[in-house]
Motif scaffolding. Structure first.
Motif, PDB file in Angstrom:
ATOM      1  N   LYS A  95       0.826  -1.214   0.000  1.00 30.75           N
ATOM      2  CA  LYS A  95       0.000   0.000   0.000  1.00 30.75           C
ATOM      3  C   LYS A  95       0.859   1.261   0.000  1.00 30.75           C
ATOM      4  O   LYS A  95       0.536   2.245  -0.669  1.00 30.75           O
ATOM      5  N   SER A 144      -0.553 -16.895  -3.665  1.00 34.27           N
ATOM      6  CA  SER A 144      -1.730 -16.034  -3.608  1.00 34.27           C
ATOM      7  C   SER A 144      -2.547 -16.257  -4.873  1.00 34.27           C
ATOM      8  O   SER A 144      -2.069 -16.033  -5.986  1.00 34.27           O
ATOM      9  N   LEU A 179      -4.962 -14.503  -5.825  1.00 36.28           N
ATOM     10  CA  LEU A 179      -5.162 -13.188  -6.427  1.00 36.28           C
ATOM     11  C   LEU A 179      -4.008 -12.852  -7.361  1.00 36.28           C
ATOM     12  O   LEU A 179      -4.221 -12.462  -8.517  1.00 36.28           O
ATOM     13  N   LEU A 237      -0.559  -4.297  -4.561  1.00 30.68           N
ATOM     14  CA  LEU A 237      -1.451  -4.821  -3.526  1.00 30.68           C
ATOM     15  C   LEU A 237      -1.859  -3.659  -2.619  1.00 30.68           C
ATOM     16  O   LEU A 237      -1.370  -3.516  -1.500  1.00 30.68           O
ATOM     17  N   ASN A 247      -4.310  -2.960  -0.797  1.00 29.90           N
ATOM     18  CA  ASN A 247      -5.005  -3.213   0.471  1.00 29.90           C
ATOM     19  C   ASN A 247      -4.115  -3.818   1.549  1.00 29.90           C
ATOM     20  O   ASN A 247      -4.598  -4.143   2.634  1.00 29.90           O
ATOM     21  N   VAL A 248      -2.831  -3.980   1.249  1.00 27.75           N
ATOM     22  CA  VAL A 248      -1.932  -4.636   2.201  1.00 27.75           C
ATOM     23  C   VAL A 248      -0.810  -3.688   2.605  1.00 27.75           C
ATOM     24  O   VAL A 248      -0.028  -3.240   1.765  1.00 27.75           O
ATOM     25  N   LEU A 308      -7.044 -10.398   7.320  1.00 24.94           N
ATOM     26  CA  LEU A 308      -7.583  -9.593   6.221  1.00 24.94           C
ATOM     27  C   LEU A 308      -6.720  -9.721   4.968  1.00 24.94           C
ATOM     28  O   LEU A 308      -7.241  -9.838   3.848  1.00 24.94           O
ATOM     29  N   ALA A 309      -5.403  -9.705   5.143  1.00 24.80           N
ATOM     30  CA  ALA A 309      -4.491  -9.817   3.995  1.00 24.80           C
ATOM     31  C   ALA A 309      -4.595 -11.191   3.351  1.00 24.80           C
ATOM     32  O   ALA A 309      -4.621 -11.310   2.118  1.00 24.80           O
ATOM     33  N   ASN A 329      -7.126 -13.162   3.379  1.00 24.63           N
ATOM     34  CA  ASN A 329      -8.425 -13.238   2.708  1.00 24.63           C
ATOM     35  C   ASN A 329      -8.396 -12.456   1.391  1.00 24.63           C
ATOM     36  O   ASN A 329      -8.863 -12.938   0.351  1.00 24.63           O
ATOM     37  N   TYR A 330      -7.822 -11.256   1.417  1.00 27.66           N
ATOM     38  CA  TYR A 330      -7.739 -10.408   0.227  1.00 27.66           C
ATOM     39  C   TYR A 330      -6.862 -11.041  -0.852  1.00 27.66           C
ATOM     40  O   TYR A 330      -7.234 -11.096  -2.031  1.00 27.66           O
ATOM     41  N   MET A 331      -5.697 -11.550  -0.446  1.00 24.58           N
ATOM     42  CA  MET A 331      -4.773 -12.152  -1.403  1.00 24.58           C
ATOM     43  C   MET A 331      -5.134 -13.595  -1.722  1.00 24.58           C
ATOM     44  O   MET A 331      -4.581 -14.195  -2.641  1.00 24.58           O
ATOM     45  N   ASP A 332      -6.080 -14.133  -0.998  1.00 24.92           N
ATOM     46  CA  ASP A 332      -6.546 -15.515  -1.191  1.00 24.92           C
ATOM     47  C   ASP A 332      -5.396 -16.511  -1.043  1.00 24.92           C
ATOM     48  O   ASP A 332      -5.053 -17.241  -1.968  1.00 24.92           O
TER      49      ASP A 332
END
Length: 217
Positions: A65, A80, A82, A100, A102-103, A159-160, A162-165
């Motif tokens: 970020k 990941s 994503l 990325l 959101n991270v 959260l990371a 989950n976001y990056m799968d």
């Protein structure tokens, strides 16, 4: 009073790390032709496989970020889903950076650390329900130590992941939260996570009645 908190996490079978093998470093096939009594062997090189290996062995930059860059092998980055999907979409181009947004940098540092280690030592499957509230009895010591962090960072890792799968990381972090709850009373859970009980006795009784099935399960 009673507080009902449900923690769930997905368990997925982990694939063993990719291993190179001499037979696939230069994948070939051999055909034989016979012309005027002379036999000739022709070797064909599978260029597609060689190209694929070259791609897997190169590095890619993950950008946090804040704009910090982390250079990692493609095999690590593709843990990941994503990142993997972003690279697959641009397969015809030489992708060198994956943003990325959101991270945070501090979180991405931990994510990269996890993925690098996982490639060399995959985490054991996490049993559900948890067999222990002690993470060292659930996974290998390295992974138990990895999630021995402040709560704020732990939830940011969730959260990371989950976001990056990144399923193994999500499994580990969610299981850690579950271990912090396992065997505790509602009041102890409130204290652990600094949760304020702002329900009136009547509201709490209503919640218990509406979620009675949780106690029966």
């Amino acid at each position: 009073g009673t507080t009902h908190i449900r923690i769930s996490y997905r368990i997925s079978k982990q694939q063993p790390p990719r291993q190179s093998h001499p037979s696939i470093l230069h994948p070939t096939r051999t055909t034989t032709t016979n012309t005027r009594g002379q036999t000739t062997k022709i070797t064909h090189i599978n260029n597609n496989n060689i190209f694929k290996m070259d791609v897997e062995e190169r590095n890619v930059n993950l950008v946090s970020k804040e704009g910090d860059t982390y250079e990692v092998p493609v095999a690590v980055a593709k843990m990941s889903e994503l990142v993997k999907s972003m690279m697959d979409e641009d397969a015809d181009e030489d992708v060198s950076e994956i943003p990325l947004p959101n991270v945070k940098a501090a979180v991405l540092t931990k994510v990269v650390e996890f993925c690098n280690h996982y490639i060399n030592e995959p985490m054991t499957d996490i049993e559900k329900p948890l067999k222990s509230s002690i993470m060292a009895e659930v996974v290998q010591k390295w992974y138990a130590d990895f999630v021995h962090v402040e709560q704020v960072l732990l939830f940011e890792l969730i959260l990371a992941a989950n976001y990056m799968d990144i399923k193994p990381l999500l499994d580990l972090t969610c299981a850690t939260v579950a271990s912090m709850i396992k065997g505790k009373t509602p009041e102890e859970i409130r204290q652990t996570f600094n949760i304020t009980n702002d329900f009136s006795p009547e509201e709490e009784a209503q919640v218990r009645e509406e979620n009675k099935w949780c106690e029966e399960a």
